[in-house]
Design a protein around this motif. Sequence first.
Motif, PDB file in Angstrom:
ATOM      1  N   LEU A  56      34.708  31.727  29.533  1.00 37.90           N
ATOM      2  CA  LEU A  56      34.818  31.440  30.959  1.00 37.90           C
ATOM      3  C   LEU A  56      34.863  29.940  31.235  1.00 37.90           C
ATOM      4  CD1 LEU A  56      32.766  34.309  32.588  1.00 37.90           C
ATOM      5  CD2 LEU A  56      35.231  34.008  32.429  1.00 37.90           C
ATOM      6  N   SER A  63      22.287  33.496  32.247  1.00 37.96           N
ATOM      7  CA  SER A  63      23.122  32.778  31.284  1.00 37.96           C
ATOM      8  C   SER A  63      22.374  32.584  29.971  1.00 37.96           C
ATOM      9  CB  SER A  63      23.560  31.427  31.849  1.00 37.96           C
ATOM     10  OG  SER A  63      22.443  30.627  32.147  1.00 37.96           O
ATOM     11  N   THR A 115      30.757  29.704  34.538  1.00 39.05           N
ATOM     12  CA  THR A 115      30.727  31.151  34.764  1.00 39.05           C
ATOM     13  C   THR A 115      30.307  31.468  36.186  1.00 39.05           C
ATOM     14  OG1 THR A 115      30.252  31.604  32.440  1.00 39.05           O
ATOM     15  CG2 THR A 115      29.634  33.305  34.027  1.00 39.05           C
ATOM     16  N   SER A 168      25.560  36.616  29.544  1.00 36.68           N
ATOM     17  CA  SER A 168      26.638  35.997  28.774  1.00 36.68           C
ATOM     18  C   SER A 168      26.504  36.164  27.269  1.00 36.68           C
ATOM     19  CB  SER A 168      26.708  34.492  29.087  1.00 36.68           C
ATOM     20  OG  SER A 168      27.128  34.280  30.401  1.00 36.68           O
TER      21      SER A 168
END
Length: 730
Positions: A603, A631, A644, A703
Motif C-alpha cells: 500500500l 498497523s 495505508t 497489515s
Amino acid sequence: MSGKTSKRAKAAKIRDVLDTEGAAIESNTQGFNDGRYESVADLENYEALKDEARTIKEDAIERLPELIDELTATIEENGGTVYLADDAADANAHIESLLDDADADNVAKSKSMTTEELGVNEHLERAGVDVVETDLGEWVLQVAEEAPSHLVAPAIHKSRAEIAELFEDHFDPDVPLETAEDLTNFAREQLADQIAAADVGMTGANFLTADSGTMALVTSEGNARKTVASADTHIAVAGVEKILPSVEDLQPFVELIGRSGTGQDITSYISLLTPPIDAPTFDGDHLGDPDDREFHLVLVDNGRMAMREDDDLRETLYCIRCSACANSCANFQQVGGHAFGGETYTGGIATGWEAGIGGEEAADEFNDLCTGCSRCTEACPVKIDIPWINTVVRDRLNRGDDPGAFDHLVTGLTPDEEPAGLDLQKRFFGNFATVAKLGSAFTPVSNWAAAAPPSRWIAEKLLGVDRRREMPTFTRGTLRKWAKGRESPADPEREVVLLADTYTNYMHVERGKAAIRTLEALDVDVHVADVTESGRAALSQGMVETARDHAEDVADALEPHLDAGRDVVMVEPSDLAMLRDDYRRLLPEETFDRLSTNSYEILEYVYGLLENGADIDALADGEGEEIAYHSHCQQRTLGLAAHTEAILDEVGYDMVTSEVECCGMAGSFGFKQQYYDVSMAVGDDLAEQFTTPETADRRVVASGTSCHDQLTDLLDRPATHPVELVAPEN
C-alpha cells in the motif's frame, strides 16, 4: 536440563513475574515511553542530535586507548588518581584498598550500574564496610534485598503500596506512609544522617571528559551531589566507555538522556564536577580546607576492550544507559528486567552488555524476549542496532562452544546452515518455509493432522508450540501457481515483481491475489518472484547463516527483474524490513543498496501510484464500512502506516486506528510455549481497544501476518489485510 531452564520452567517464571510485578512495570514503562514521545516532539533537531551523539560515541570508542591516557593525565594534573581495573575482582580489590587508606567504615553511594555489575556492595560488606544506597529506588531495593529491574528506575516493579508496606515492616515508622510524598520524606530523613556521617562518597559517572577531567552526573534526586560533597574522599567508578573527548561533546547527550529515559525535557539534576571539587571539607563541626579532599577514579574494563574489537558487540559501548530500549519494548513493558534481563543489565541492550561482560551464556535466559521489531532502534538516542546485537548473540548461543560437532549427522537432512545441536524449536520455526511448502502440497490432510489433538500435544512436547494457539491453515493452490495462469494487462504503465512471503504464497493466498488485482487495476503488470522466504524466519531464531542464504537467493531471483526496471513489491512488512534494513548485514553493500532503494510495501506503492496520477476509482469503494485498523510494528518503524491509513480513508472506509504499537505476536514468538503468556499480555491492550462500544462491531483489519494471527485469537473475530479492502473484484 544441562544448565538451561526448560521451556515449561521459563513459562512459569514469566507467569509469576506477570502476576506479581506486571501491573507496576506496565504502568511505569508505558508512562516513560509516552513521555519520551511528547518530549522529543518538542525538539526540532531530534534526529540531528541523535546523529551527533552517535558520531561522538563512534569517535570516542575508536580513540578509546588514547582518551584513557588523556583522561588519566588530566585527572592526575587536577590532583586525583586513576586506576584502570581489568575486571570485577581487580576493581573491588582496589576500591577496598582505597577505603583502607581512608580508614573508612561506611560509604554513601549514589546510583551506579557499573558498581552493580562489579558487585561492589557485596564485596565491601564482606570486608566489614557499611554501604548505604542514597538513590531512593536503589535504597528501597537494598532494604528489600532485591536486584534492580530497570536501568534508570531500579524499583519500577514495586507499587507505592508495596514500598509503604516494606518500610512499615522494616522501620516501624511513627506515622502511616500513605502518599508518595510521605515515602520520599521518610527516606530523606532516614538517609540524611547516613550521608552526613559517611567516610567516603561513591558515585558512578554518566560521562567523563578527557580534556578537563569533568564528570557529568545525571540524577532525579540530587543525592549524587550530596554524596560527593559530604565526605572528604570521593571514589567514582565508571566503565571506560563513559569517556568523551571534550566538555563540548556533552551537549547532545544532556539534551537526549532525560528525554529518552523518562520523558523529561531535562533531568532534575545535571551536575558537572571537575574533581576533586573545590568545596570545604566538613567534619560535623568545622569547615576544612578544600585541598584536603581526595578523588579517585576507578575506570573499568571488565570485557569492554574486547567488545571494542568485536564488530557485532562494539555498538553496545555507545549505550548511555537511558533505558529507552526497555521502555519502548512491548515485552519489557509486561515483565520488566527480572525476566528480561541478566545479572545486572535489563532490556534489549542487556544482551550486548551481559554477553560482553560475562560471555554469551549470560544472556541465554532472556535473549529470546527480543523479537527484533526494531522499536528500540528508533527510540535509542545513539541509534544502536539492538535487534542485530540480540540476533548475533542468539546465533552464537545456537552454535555453542563447538559449532561443528556432530554436523555430519544432519548434513543433507536439514534445509539450513545451522549446527547439529540447534534447538528443535528454533530449527522448526527458522525453516517454516519448508514446513509450509510441504503443508500446502499435502492439504487437506496436513491441515487435519496439524489440528488433531494428538498432533498438538506432540508439537508442544517436541517443539514447544503452545497448543492454545490456532495453527496456520495451508491452501492447496499457491499464489505463484495462480499468478502463472493470469493474463497480463495490455500495454501497462509499469511492471513490478511481487515477492510473495511464505504465508502469502502458501496460506493467506487471498491477500496475495488481492495485491495483484489492485496493482493490475492501476495499470501495473505483476510478475511473481520465484522465491518466497526472505530469511526473516531464520533471522528471528538467530540462524544468521541460513538467513544469509535466503537473502542471497532473494537477491539472485530479483536481480533480473531489477535489470528489467521493475520495482519490488511485497505484502508482509517484516519482509520489507529485511530488504530495507537487515540485508545490510547479510549482503554486499552494492546488492543491499539496490534492493533497499527499489523495494516497497504494497500500500506504500499504491499510495505512490495514486500520487502520480493513477485512478483511485479503479479501487473498491469502502462505502462507509466501519473498520478497526492495526498497523504492523515494523510498518510503523519504517514510517509506512500513514500510507495505508490515507488510502483506506480516501476510498471511503470509516476507520478507527489502534494506538497500541505492538500486538504481541511477533512471528513465531507468540506460538512458543514459553512466551505465550507474555504474548497474550502484550495483546491485552489491543484487545481492549478493539472491544469498546465504538469498535466491538467493526471489521478488524491488520497489515501483518502476526497481527492477523494474534487478533484472531484475542478477539475471536477474523482479521483482514487492508489490500483486500481496496482490491477490485475479478
